[in-house]
Design a protein around this motif. Structure first.
Motif, PDB file in Angstrom:
ATOM      1  N   LYS A  13       0.873  -1.113  -0.052  1.00  0.00           N
ATOM      2  CA  LYS A  13      -0.135   0.000  -0.016  1.00  0.00           C
ATOM      3  C   LYS A  13       0.835   1.153  -0.121  1.00  0.00           C
ATOM      4  O   LYS A  13       0.498   2.226  -0.707  1.00  0.00           O
ATOM      5  CB  LYS A  13      -1.013  -0.295   1.445  1.00  0.00           C
ATOM      6  N   GLN A  14       2.038   1.383   0.856  1.00  0.00           N
ATOM      7  CA  GLN A  14       2.703   2.273   0.912  1.00  0.00           C
ATOM      8  C   GLN A  14       3.657   2.737  -0.281  1.00  0.00           C
ATOM      9  O   GLN A  14       3.915   3.745  -0.804  1.00  0.00           O
ATOM     10  CB  GLN A  14       3.802   2.122   2.159  1.00  0.00           C
ATOM     11  N   ARG A  15       3.874   1.216  -0.983  1.00  0.00           N
ATOM     12  CA  ARG A  15       4.661   1.593  -2.468  1.00  0.00           C
ATOM     13  C   ARG A  15       3.834   2.365  -3.174  1.00  0.00           C
ATOM     14  O   ARG A  15       4.375   3.251  -3.984  1.00  0.00           O
ATOM     15  CB  ARG A  15       5.081   0.322  -2.677  1.00  0.00           C
ATOM     16  N   ILE A  16       2.455   2.047  -3.427  1.00  0.00           N
ATOM     17  CA  ILE A  16       1.606   2.607  -4.509  1.00  0.00           C
ATOM     18  C   ILE A  16       1.358   3.843  -3.969  1.00  0.00           C
ATOM     19  O   ILE A  16       1.415   4.831  -4.872  1.00  0.00           O
ATOM     20  CB  ILE A  16       0.279   1.654  -4.265  1.00  0.00           C
ATOM     21  N   ILE A  17       1.219   4.322  -2.617  1.00  0.00           N
ATOM     22  CA  ILE A  17       0.873   5.953  -2.216  1.00  0.00           C
ATOM     23  C   ILE A  17       2.230   6.507  -2.503  1.00  0.00           C
ATOM     24  O   ILE A  17       2.086   7.671  -3.190  1.00  0.00           O
ATOM     25  CB  ILE A  17       0.772   5.728  -0.698  1.00  0.00           C
ATOM     26  N   ASN A  18       3.367   6.119  -2.450  1.00  0.00           N
ATOM     27  CA  ASN A  18       4.916   6.615  -2.535  1.00  0.00           C
ATOM     28  C   ASN A  18       4.773   6.938  -4.205  1.00  0.00           C
ATOM     29  O   ASN A  18       5.101   8.138  -4.471  1.00  0.00           O
ATOM     30  CB  ASN A  18       5.834   6.088  -2.249  1.00  0.00           C
ATOM     31  N   ALA A  19       4.264   6.113  -4.884  1.00  0.00           N
ATOM     32  CA  ALA A  19       4.730   6.031  -6.335  1.00  0.00           C
ATOM     33  C   ALA A  19       3.760   7.324  -6.936  1.00  0.00           C
ATOM     34  O   ALA A  19       4.204   8.058  -7.828  1.00  0.00           O
ATOM     35  CB  ALA A  19       4.248   4.758  -6.998  1.00  0.00           C
ATOM     36  N   ARG A  40       6.521   3.164 -11.292  1.00  0.00           N
ATOM     37  CA  ARG A  40       7.079   3.607 -10.206  1.00  0.00           C
ATOM     38  C   ARG A  40       6.616   2.513  -9.070  1.00  0.00           C
ATOM     39  O   ARG A  40       7.449   2.323  -8.021  1.00  0.00           O
ATOM     40  CB  ARG A  40       6.579   4.894  -9.783  1.00  0.00           C
ATOM     41  N   ALA A  41       5.626   2.082  -9.021  1.00  0.00           N
ATOM     42  CA  ALA A  41       5.095   1.171  -7.880  1.00  0.00           C
ATOM     43  C   ALA A  41       5.561  -0.419  -8.104  1.00  0.00           C
ATOM     44  O   ALA A  41       5.568  -1.070  -7.167  1.00  0.00           O
ATOM     45  CB  ALA A  41       3.667   1.205  -7.593  1.00  0.00           C
ATOM     46  N   GLY A  42       5.929  -0.496  -9.217  1.00  0.00           N
ATOM     47  CA  GLY A  42       6.630  -1.976  -9.814  1.00  0.00           C
ATOM     48  C   GLY A  42       5.187  -3.043  -9.560  1.00  0.00           C
ATOM     49  O   GLY A  42       5.338  -3.970  -9.198  1.00  0.00           O
ATOM     50  N   GLY A  46      -3.348  -4.122 -14.336  1.00  0.00           N
ATOM     51  CA  GLY A  46      -4.529  -4.903 -13.798  1.00  0.00           C
ATOM     52  C   GLY A  46      -4.258  -4.887 -12.494  1.00  0.00           C
ATOM     53  O   GLY A  46      -5.546  -4.600 -11.736  1.00  0.00           O
ATOM     54  N   GLY A  47      -3.177  -4.921 -11.632  1.00  0.00           N
ATOM     55  CA  GLY A  47      -3.223  -4.881 -10.303  1.00  0.00           C
ATOM     56  C   GLY A  47      -3.665  -3.512  -9.817  1.00  0.00           C
ATOM     57  O   GLY A  47      -4.491  -3.202  -9.033  1.00  0.00           O
ATOM     58  N   LEU A  48      -3.020  -2.558 -10.349  1.00  0.00           N
ATOM     59  CA  LEU A  48      -3.794  -1.317  -9.974  1.00  0.00           C
ATOM     60  C   LEU A  48      -5.100  -0.912 -10.151  1.00  0.00           C
ATOM     61  O   LEU A  48      -5.704  -0.390  -9.295  1.00  0.00           O
ATOM     62  CB  LEU A  48      -2.821  -0.062 -10.699  1.00  0.00           C
ATOM     63  N   TYR A  49      -5.803  -1.274 -11.229  1.00  0.00           N
ATOM     64  CA  TYR A  49      -7.069  -1.466 -11.488  1.00  0.00           C
ATOM     65  C   TYR A  49      -7.842  -2.331 -10.723  1.00  0.00           C
ATOM     66  O   TYR A  49      -9.247  -2.137 -10.447  1.00  0.00           O
ATOM     67  CB  TYR A  49      -7.552  -1.367 -12.935  1.00  0.00           C
ATOM     68  N   GLU A  50      -7.210  -3.032  -9.831  1.00  0.00           N
ATOM     69  CA  GLU A  50      -7.920  -3.803  -8.832  1.00  0.00           C
ATOM     70  C   GLU A  50      -8.172  -2.925  -7.734  1.00  0.00           C
ATOM     71  O   GLU A  50      -9.197  -3.194  -6.759  1.00  0.00           O
ATOM     72  CB  GLU A  50      -7.057  -5.209  -8.487  1.00  0.00           C
ATOM     73  N   TYR A  51      -7.609  -2.015  -7.532  1.00  0.00           N
ATOM     74  CA  TYR A  51      -7.370  -1.305  -6.195  1.00  0.00           C
ATOM     75  C   TYR A  51      -8.078   0.041  -6.195  1.00  0.00           C
ATOM     76  O   TYR A  51      -8.538   0.719  -5.343  1.00  0.00           O
ATOM     77  CB  TYR A  51      -6.155  -0.837  -5.685  1.00  0.00           C
ATOM     78  N   VAL A  52      -8.055   0.552  -7.755  1.00  0.00           N
ATOM     79  CA  VAL A  52      -8.685   2.265  -7.946  1.00  0.00           C
ATOM     80  C   VAL A  52      -9.467   1.790  -9.362  1.00  0.00           C
ATOM     81  O   VAL A  52      -9.274   1.139 -10.208  1.00  0.00           O
ATOM     82  CB  VAL A  52      -7.400   2.798  -8.094  1.00  0.00           C
ATOM     83  N   SER A  53     -10.413   3.000  -9.046  1.00  0.00           N
ATOM     84  CA  SER A  53     -11.197   3.070 -10.363  1.00  0.00           C
ATOM     85  C   SER A  53     -10.797   4.057 -11.497  1.00  0.00           C
ATOM     86  O   SER A  53     -10.838   3.624 -12.724  1.00  0.00           O
ATOM     87  CB  SER A  53     -12.875   3.315  -9.976  1.00  0.00           C
ATOM     88  N   GLU A  56      -8.470  10.023 -11.484  1.00  0.00           N
ATOM     89  CA  GLU A  56      -8.993  10.931 -10.579  1.00  0.00           C
ATOM     90  C   GLU A  56      -9.322  10.362  -9.162  1.00  0.00           C
ATOM     91  O   GLU A  56      -9.226  11.318  -8.053  1.00  0.00           O
ATOM     92  CB  GLU A  56     -10.656  11.492 -11.170  1.00  0.00           C
ATOM     93  N   GLU A  57      -9.904   9.407  -9.049  1.00  0.00           N
ATOM     94  CA  GLU A  57     -10.054   8.702  -7.680  1.00  0.00           C
ATOM     95  C   GLU A  57      -8.702   8.649  -6.848  1.00  0.00           C
ATOM     96  O   GLU A  57      -8.680   8.873  -5.765  1.00  0.00           O
ATOM     97  CB  GLU A  57     -10.830   7.413  -7.861  1.00  0.00           C
ATOM     98  N   LEU A  58      -7.722   8.137  -7.648  1.00  0.00           N
ATOM     99  CA  LEU A  58      -6.374   8.160  -6.936  1.00  0.00           C
ATOM    100  C   LEU A  58      -5.972   9.426  -6.641  1.00  0.00           C
ATOM    101  O   LEU A  58      -5.580   9.658  -5.489  1.00  0.00           O
ATOM    102  CB  LEU A  58      -5.569   7.354  -7.961  1.00  0.00           C
ATOM    103  N   PHE A  59      -6.078  10.157  -7.374  1.00  0.00           N
ATOM    104  CA  PHE A  59      -5.577  11.755  -7.091  1.00  0.00           C
ATOM    105  C   PHE A  59      -6.202  12.170  -5.603  1.00  0.00           C
ATOM    106  O   PHE A  59      -5.400  12.868  -4.874  1.00  0.00           O
ATOM    107  CB  PHE A  59      -5.614  12.656  -8.277  1.00  0.00           C
ATOM    108  N   VAL A  60      -7.752  12.257  -5.874  1.00  0.00           N
ATOM    109  CA  VAL A  60      -8.290  12.651  -4.461  1.00  0.00           C
ATOM    110  C   VAL A  60      -7.927  11.974  -3.376  1.00  0.00           C
ATOM    111  O   VAL A  60      -7.857  12.621  -2.281  1.00  0.00           O
ATOM    112  CB  VAL A  60      -9.875  12.592  -4.743  1.00  0.00           C
ATOM    113  N   PHE A  61      -7.780  10.863  -3.496  1.00  0.00           N
ATOM    114  CA  PHE A  61      -7.161   9.807  -2.277  1.00  0.00           C
ATOM    115  C   PHE A  61      -5.735  10.435  -1.903  1.00  0.00           C
ATOM    116  O   PHE A  61      -5.470  10.288  -0.524  1.00  0.00           O
ATOM    117  CB  PHE A  61      -6.957   8.404  -2.863  1.00  0.00           C
ATOM    118  N   ILE A  62      -4.867  10.567  -2.775  1.00  0.00           N
ATOM    119  CA  ILE A  62      -3.589  11.103  -2.379  1.00  0.00           C
ATOM    120  C   ILE A  62      -3.552  12.571  -1.678  1.00  0.00           C
ATOM    121  O   ILE A  62      -2.861  12.694  -0.832  1.00  0.00           O
ATOM    122  CB  ILE A  62      -2.477  10.868  -3.763  1.00  0.00           C
TER     123      ILE A  62
END
Length: 100
Positions: A13-19, A40-42, A46-53, A56-62
């Motif tokens: 989770k932290q690796r994705i957030i940092n990326a 950046r997250a390595g 498909g993996g990223l889209y398992e966690y985020v839609s 924009e959603e990712l940006f708001v979360f960050i």
């Protein structure tokens, strides 16, 4: 964020957030890309889209994540200084920005 993000290990989770922080910080919202975050997250696309839609959603979360961490840090610094904040709003903002 999808509920699957909450089920990740803290390390991943932290690796994705940092990326995300790096990608959005370096390129801004418009010029950043999901591919840049993935690289950046390595992780896989498909993996990223398992966690985020969406980006924009990712940006708001960050933005919320970083704002919350900044607020917590500033609150801790004020408490560590054992100081009360000035009543005047501008003086208060000046004092907090000096702590930051």
């Amino acid at each position: 964020m999808k509920s699957t993000f909450d089920n990740l290990s803290e390390k991943k989770k932290q690796r994705i957030i940092n990326a995300c922080v790096e990608e959005f910080g370096e390129h801004g919202y418009d010029s950043s890309s999901m591919d840049g975050i993935i690289k950046r997250a390595g992780i896989s696309k498909g993996g990223l889209y398992e966690y985020v839609s969406s980006k924009e959603e990712l940006f708001v979360f960050i933005v919320d994540y970083t704002y919350s961490r900044l607020y917590d840090y500033l609150k801790m610094r004020v408490e560590a200084e054992m100081q009360t904040l000035p009543d005047d709003l501008l003086d208060r903002l000046k004092h907090v920005s000096e702590l930051a």
